[in-house]
Design a protein around this motif. Structure first.
Motif, PDB file in Angstrom:
ATOM      1  N   GLU A  74       0.853  -1.187   0.000  1.00 37.62           N
ATOM      2  CA  GLU A  74       0.000   0.000   0.000  1.00 37.62           C
ATOM      3  C   GLU A  74       0.888   1.236   0.000  1.00 37.62           C
ATOM      4  O   GLU A  74       1.656   1.475   0.937  1.00 37.62           O
ATOM      5  CB  GLU A  74      -0.895  -0.005   1.238  1.00 37.62           C
ATOM      6  N   ALA A  75       0.806   2.041  -1.055  1.00 33.70           N
ATOM      7  CA  ALA A  75       1.691   3.203  -1.196  1.00 33.70           C
ATOM      8  C   ALA A  75       1.539   4.169  -0.030  1.00 33.70           C
ATOM      9  O   ALA A  75       2.529   4.725   0.465  1.00 33.70           O
ATOM     10  CB  ALA A  75       1.416   3.909  -2.518  1.00 33.70           C
ATOM     11  N   VAL A  76       0.312   4.390   0.425  1.00 34.19           N
ATOM     12  CA  VAL A  76       0.081   5.340   1.522  1.00 34.19           C
ATOM     13  C   VAL A  76       0.763   4.868   2.793  1.00 34.19           C
ATOM     14  O   VAL A  76       1.443   5.639   3.492  1.00 34.19           O
ATOM     15  CB  VAL A  76      -1.432   5.538   1.741  1.00 34.19           C
ATOM     16  N   ARG A  77       0.615   3.594   3.116  1.00 38.01           N
ATOM     17  CA  ARG A  77       1.224   3.081   4.347  1.00 38.01           C
ATOM     18  C   ARG A  77       2.747   3.040   4.241  1.00 38.01           C
ATOM     19  O   ARG A  77       3.446   3.283   5.227  1.00 38.01           O
ATOM     20  CB  ARG A  77       0.675   1.695   4.670  1.00 38.01           C
ATOM     21  N   MET A  78       3.253   2.750   3.049  1.00 39.70           N
ATOM     22  CA  MET A  78       4.701   2.753   2.885  1.00 39.70           C
ATOM     23  C   MET A  78       5.250   4.160   3.075  1.00 39.70           C
ATOM     24  O   MET A  78       6.290   4.354   3.724  1.00 39.70           O
ATOM     25  CB  MET A  78       5.080   2.223   1.513  1.00 39.70           C
ATOM     26  N   ALA A  79       4.555   5.141   2.541  1.00 37.61           N
ATOM     27  CA  ALA A  79       4.978   6.530   2.733  1.00 37.61           C
ATOM     28  C   ALA A  79       4.895   6.918   4.208  1.00 37.61           C
ATOM     29  O   ALA A  79       5.779   7.615   4.729  1.00 37.61           O
ATOM     30  CB  ALA A  79       4.117   7.464   1.884  1.00 37.61           C
ATOM     31  N   ALA A  80       3.841   6.489   4.892  1.00 35.08           N
ATOM     32  CA  ALA A  80       3.708   6.778   6.323  1.00 35.08           C
ATOM     33  C   ALA A  80       4.873   6.170   7.098  1.00 35.08           C
ATOM     34  O   ALA A  80       5.428   6.798   8.015  1.00 35.08           O
ATOM     35  CB  ALA A  80       2.380   6.234   6.843  1.00 35.08           C
ATOM     36  N   PHE A  81       5.244   4.962   6.736  1.00 34.24           N
ATOM     37  CA  PHE A  81       6.359   4.307   7.423  1.00 34.24           C
ATOM     38  C   PHE A  81       7.663   5.062   7.177  1.00 34.24           C
ATOM     39  O   PHE A  81       8.406   5.368   8.119  1.00 34.24           O
ATOM     40  CB  PHE A  81       6.488   2.862   6.950  1.00 34.24           C
ATOM     41  N   GLU A  82       7.929   5.377   5.916  1.00 27.32           N
ATOM     42  CA  GLU A  82       9.212   6.000   5.590  1.00 27.32           C
ATOM     43  C   GLU A  82       9.334   7.403   6.173  1.00 27.32           C
ATOM     44  O   GLU A  82      10.365   7.767   6.747  1.00 27.32           O
ATOM     45  CB  GLU A  82       9.388   6.052   4.069  1.00 27.32           C
ATOM     46  N   VAL A  83       8.274   8.191   6.039  1.00 25.24           N
ATOM     47  CA  VAL A  83       8.359   9.596   6.428  1.00 25.24           C
ATOM     48  C   VAL A  83       8.163   9.771   7.932  1.00 25.24           C
ATOM     49  O   VAL A  83       8.920  10.498   8.598  1.00 25.24           O
ATOM     50  CB  VAL A  83       7.333  10.433   5.644  1.00 25.24           C
ATOM     51  N   HIS A  84       7.158   9.104   8.483  1.00 26.63           N
ATOM     52  CA  HIS A  84       6.747   9.403   9.857  1.00 26.63           C
ATOM     53  C   HIS A  84       7.283   8.422  10.894  1.00 26.63           C
ATOM     54  O   HIS A  84       7.531   8.819  12.034  1.00 26.63           O
ATOM     55  CB  HIS A  84       5.222   9.458   9.935  1.00 26.63           C
ATOM     56  N   MET A  85       7.469   7.160  10.535  1.00 26.35           N
ATOM     57  CA  MET A  85       7.992   6.199  11.501  1.00 26.35           C
ATOM     58  C   MET A  85       9.508   6.079  11.396  1.00 26.35           C
ATOM     59  O   MET A  85      10.203   6.070  12.416  1.00 26.35           O
ATOM     60  CB  MET A  85       7.322   4.838  11.294  1.00 26.35           C
ATOM     61  N   LEU A  86      10.010   6.003  10.173  1.00 23.49           N
ATOM     62  CA  LEU A  86      11.455   5.873   9.987  1.00 23.49           C
ATOM     63  C   LEU A  86      12.150   7.229  10.012  1.00 23.49           C
ATOM     64  O   LEU A  86      13.335   7.314  10.340  1.00 23.49           O
ATOM     65  CB  LEU A  86      11.724   5.167   8.652  1.00 23.49           C
TER      66      LEU A  86
END
Length: 390
Positions: free
Chosen positions: A129-141
């Motif tokens: 899921e592109a949205v969740r991957m972006a959330a992981f990269e930007v906000h979690m990582l």
């Protein structure tokens, strides 16, 4: 084609007695418990082969003989790691196991954001899921450069998902992404992943290609001597991920691999799902261009969304024309027969599959259920039988 089944040995809850009922007769396996970079001992190979043979199968492909991360990074004195890889190939060849699948993906073997996305009828599948991957990269990582990798609408949705997510949601996302780490089976927390990614700082596409070229130069001559066929697996997904470059993602990349060391020992694992996740990849056309060096095939299908998301589809129902792809493989087998190759048959396995029916209650390796893969194998078997009859 040789109907095969991936089996994870002692880490697999599906016994070979169950696999026997699928009709597959080839086993694709590896010594997953041996740390990366160490030699696969001959006695361990003999023991694994005995398990496979006594259950009525042939061990047809090694998947995978992994490449140490230091080789991918070109990090320090690599002479012992290359020597160990060559010795493992020799030990496998001594037992008659001569097709070896591997990949050159930095750090992660595959990446998904959901290991149990719902599909019609109550089954589940792997999903990116592109949205969740972006959330992981930007906000979690906290990888701020990731903001350049996603369009504004995805970044806005990613921020909204992160704000709405609770600790369990975020932990599930991390666990799904970590499921793509190879081996038996270290997993990182966020800080650990940051440290692992930092080891790749400054390594771009050209540097990774140079390190791959060096790997081929070091091991393909030995493969030629041993009668071993190496076959690289495409990137999954076929795009840069987590700031890491990917160099085996499309037809041009595959042709570069074959030219980098021009030898029958240097070949391709044709994975229709990995290549199929890129909208620019026409998988049957790509397969046709590299068919003479396809030593192994993973047949699965994906369904793509416009935002870059994708999920595992049923084997005949996704975006790739599976009938056309199988036709390419059968035509290549016929060509090999015509030129007198005794080893004309291409081993394949039904790759991944939906978790369905009683498998939903079992503890199975993500993407590798019994029933979903059995369904895929049956569908592919039918396509092959029909095409063989013209």
């Amino acid at each position: 084609m040789i109907e095969s089944w991936r089996w994870y040995g002692e880490f697999d809850s599906i016994p070979l007695s169950d696999v026997a009922q699928t009709g597959a007769r080839g086993i694709v396996t590896a010594l997953h418990g041996i740390p990366y970079g160490e030699v696969w001992p001959q006695d361990a190979i003999v023991a694994r082969k005995a398990l496979v043979t006594e259950a009525g199968f042939d061990w047809v492909v090694v998947e995978s003989l992994p490449i140490h991360e230091r080789i991918k990074r070109g990090d320090g004195d690599l002479s012992q790691l290359f020597a160990n890889y060559r010795q493992s190939m020799a030990n496998l060849a001594a037992e008659g196991i001569t097709t070896i699948c591997y990949n050159f993906m930095p750090l992660l073997d595959w990446t998904r954001t959901d290991l149990a996305a719902p599909v019609a009828g109550g089954a589940t599948c792997l999903r990116f899921e592109a949205v969740r991957m972006a959330a992981f990269e930007v906000h979690m990582l906290g990888r701020r450069a990731a903001e350049d990798d996603y369009p504004d609408d995805i970044l806005a949705k990613a921020a909204a998902w992160f704000q709405a997510a609770n600790d369990a949601d975020r932990a599930a996302l991390l666990a799904a992404i970590m499921a793509g780490l190879p081996g038996a089976f270290d997993r990182y927390d966020v800080d650990g992943l940051k440290a692992a990614l930092a080891a790749y700082d400054g390594i771009g596409r050209d540097a990774l290609r140079a390190n791959y070229q060096r790997f081929l130069n070091e091991v393909v001559p030995t493969a030629e001597e041993l009668g071993v066929r190496l076959c690289v697996h495409p990137d999954d997904p076929p795009r840069d991920i987590l700031g890491l470059p990917r160099i085996v993602s499309n037809g041009d990349d595959l042709e570069w691999v074959l030219k980098a060391y021009d030898s029958p020992a240097n070949g391709i694992t044709l994975c229709s799902g990995s290549l199929g996740a890129n909208p620019a990849n026409d998988v049957p056309v790509i397969a046709g261009k590299v068919a003479h060096r396809i030593h192994f095939a993973h047949l699965r299908n994906v369904r793509k969304d416009p935002d870059g998301s994708f999920e595992e589809a049923a084997h005949l129902d996704g975006d790739t024309d599976m009938v056309a792809l199988v036709r390419v493989l059968l035509d290549e087998e016929a060509r090999r027969c015509d030129v007198g190759r005794a080893d004309h048959a291409i081993p394949f396995r039904p790759d991944h599959g939906h978790h369905m029916l009683s498998d939903l209650a079992r503890d199975l390796i993500p993407g590798y259920p019994l029933i979903g893969r059995l369904r895929g194998l049956a569908e592919l078997r039918g396509v092959m039988r029909a095409l063989s009859h013209g």
